[in-house]
Scaffold this active site. Structure first.
Site, PDB file in Angstrom:
ATOM      1  N   SER A   9       0.840  -1.189   0.000  1.00  0.00           N
ATOM      2  CA  SER A   9       0.000   0.000   0.000  1.00  0.00           C
ATOM      3  C   SER A   9       0.879   1.244   0.000  1.00  0.00           C
ATOM      4  O   SER A   9       1.593   1.516   0.967  1.00  0.00           O
ATOM      5  CB  SER A   9      -0.905   0.021   1.233  1.00  0.00           C
ATOM      6  N   HIS A  34      -1.039  -1.148  -4.368  1.00  0.00           N
ATOM      7  CA  HIS A  34      -2.368  -0.771  -3.884  1.00  0.00           C
ATOM      8  C   HIS A  34      -2.396   0.736  -3.634  1.00  0.00           C
ATOM      9  O   HIS A  34      -1.565   1.266  -2.890  1.00  0.00           O
ATOM     10  CB  HIS A  34      -2.664  -1.533  -2.584  1.00  0.00           C
ATOM     11  N   ASP A  36      -4.636   3.830  -2.253  1.00  0.00           N
ATOM     12  CA  ASP A  36      -5.793   4.169  -1.422  1.00  0.00           C
ATOM     13  C   ASP A  36      -6.261   5.589  -1.710  1.00  0.00           C
ATOM     14  O   ASP A  36      -5.551   6.558  -1.420  1.00  0.00           O
ATOM     15  CB  ASP A  36      -5.432   4.056   0.058  1.00  0.00           C
ATOM     16  N   MET A  38      -8.951   8.417  -0.802  1.00  0.00           N
ATOM     17  CA  MET A  38      -9.925   8.789   0.236  1.00  0.00           C
ATOM     18  C   MET A  38     -10.383  10.223   0.003  1.00  0.00           C
ATOM     19  O   MET A  38      -9.586  11.077  -0.382  1.00  0.00           O
ATOM     20  CB  MET A  38      -9.288   8.673   1.624  1.00  0.00           C
ATOM     21  N   HIS A  67      -8.117   1.643  -4.892  1.00  0.00           N
ATOM     22  CA  HIS A  67      -9.157   1.382  -3.902  1.00  0.00           C
ATOM     23  C   HIS A  67      -9.868   2.696  -3.588  1.00  0.00           C
ATOM     24  O   HIS A  67      -9.328   3.570  -2.902  1.00  0.00           O
ATOM     25  CB  HIS A  67      -8.476   0.786  -2.654  1.00  0.00           C
ATOM     26  N   MET A  69     -12.122   4.775  -1.684  1.00  0.00           N
ATOM     27  CA  MET A  69     -12.865   4.974  -0.433  1.00  0.00           C
ATOM     28  C   MET A  69     -13.523   6.341  -0.530  1.00  0.00           C
ATOM     29  O   MET A  69     -13.177   7.284   0.183  1.00  0.00           O
ATOM     30  CB  MET A  69     -11.916   4.879   0.761  1.00  0.00           C
ATOM     31  N   MET A 138     -12.127  -5.567   4.248  1.00  0.00           N
ATOM     32  CA  MET A 138     -11.463  -4.648   5.166  1.00  0.00           C
ATOM     33  C   MET A 138     -11.362  -5.312   6.536  1.00  0.00           C
ATOM     34  O   MET A 138     -12.378  -5.698   7.115  1.00  0.00           O
ATOM     35  CB  MET A 138     -12.251  -3.337   5.278  1.00  0.00           C
ATOM     36  N   GLY A 145      -4.207   4.439   8.056  1.00  0.00           N
ATOM     37  CA  GLY A 145      -3.261   3.335   8.108  1.00  0.00           C
ATOM     38  C   GLY A 145      -2.839   3.044   9.542  1.00  0.00           C
ATOM     39  O   GLY A 145      -3.052   3.847  10.452  1.00  0.00           O
ATOM     40  N   ASP A 174      -7.332  -6.157   3.512  1.00  0.00           N
ATOM     41  CA  ASP A 174      -6.708  -4.845   3.685  1.00  0.00           C
ATOM     42  C   ASP A 174      -6.883  -4.362   5.112  1.00  0.00           C
ATOM     43  O   ASP A 174      -8.001  -4.158   5.568  1.00  0.00           O
ATOM     44  CB  ASP A 174      -7.364  -3.850   2.708  1.00  0.00           C
ATOM     45  N   GLY A 175      -5.748  -4.185   5.807  1.00  0.00           N
ATOM     46  CA  GLY A 175      -5.798  -3.579   7.131  1.00  0.00           C
ATOM     47  C   GLY A 175      -5.178  -4.433   8.226  1.00  0.00           C
ATOM     48  O   GLY A 175      -5.596  -5.562   8.439  1.00  0.00           O
TER      49      GLY A 175
END
Length: 215
Positions: A9, A34, A36, A38, A67, A69, A138, A145, A174-175
């Protein structure tokens, strides 16, 4: 046991030396990255938009899984496809029309994924499994993160891994994936782990990647 696939990520990377941070994981064996995205609305944090995806695309030929979000993902899907995403993942909880968003992505010959928050039941996406290339579980609440892993999501991983054999999609997690949790996660049968701070937080990123792959 499946071969491990780790998707680093870049949210946890140092953006002031992004090419180096990408190259170190690619040279260690990563084949996908990956990203992210947001929006400060669907999740409380804010990261970047299509122009950063486009910049990353210029730095690597690796598979980019983006991804989203973000609320109302359909408004932005074309931009993220044009930016160079190979897989586009939107959240079940953020869309107002799953069929529309799946078709928007598939019509552009891009792989489509759907992400599920920790407390979202997998039964809610059963009708869409044959159309999906990817389901992202998730294992933390999205937005930041470095959160702790939610163990209750392990059963969801097992159930989706079983379903993936029939419906032919990849399962990602993820996470909170790190040296302490990665074995438990892969033991459920999933395909891909997203690792951020558990990788980029190490003194030697390449050594940590190898550790995560071989544990």
């Amino acid at each position: 046991m499946k071969n491990r696939i780790i998707s680093p990520s870049l949210l946890s990377a140092d953006f002031s030396r992004l090419k180096e941070e990408i190259d170190v994981v690619i040279n260690a064996g990563a084949e996908r990255l990956h990203l992210d995205v947001m929006d400060g609305h669907f999740v409380p944090n804010f990261t970047f938009g299509p122009f950063i995806v486009e910049a990353i695309r210029k730095l690597t030929s690796s598979h980019l899984e983006t991804h989203l979000m973000i609320s109302n993902p359909h408004k932005y899907i074309p931009e993220f496809i044009d930016a160079g995403s190979d897989t586009l993942i939107f959240h079940y909880e953020a869309t107002t029309n799953i069929d529309r968003d799946i078709n928007l992505i598939k019509d552009q010959k891009i792989k489509v994924g759907i992400a599920l928050n920790p407390d979202t039941k997998i039964q809610l996406i059963y009708d869409y499994l044959d159309a999906l290339d990817y389901v992202l579980i998730m294992s933390v609440h999205p937005g930041f993160g470095g959160q702790g892993f939610i163990k209750e999501t392990l059963q969801k991983m097992k159930n989706l891994s079983n379903l993936s054999k029939k419906h032919n999609f990849l399962v990602g997690v993820d996470g909170g994936v790190n040296l302490m949790t990665i074995d438990e996660v892969y033991n459920t049968g999933i395909d891909i782990t997203i690792v951020g701070s558990g990788l980029y937080g190490a003194t030697s990123v390449s050594n940590r990647f190898n550790e995560l792959m071989s544990k």
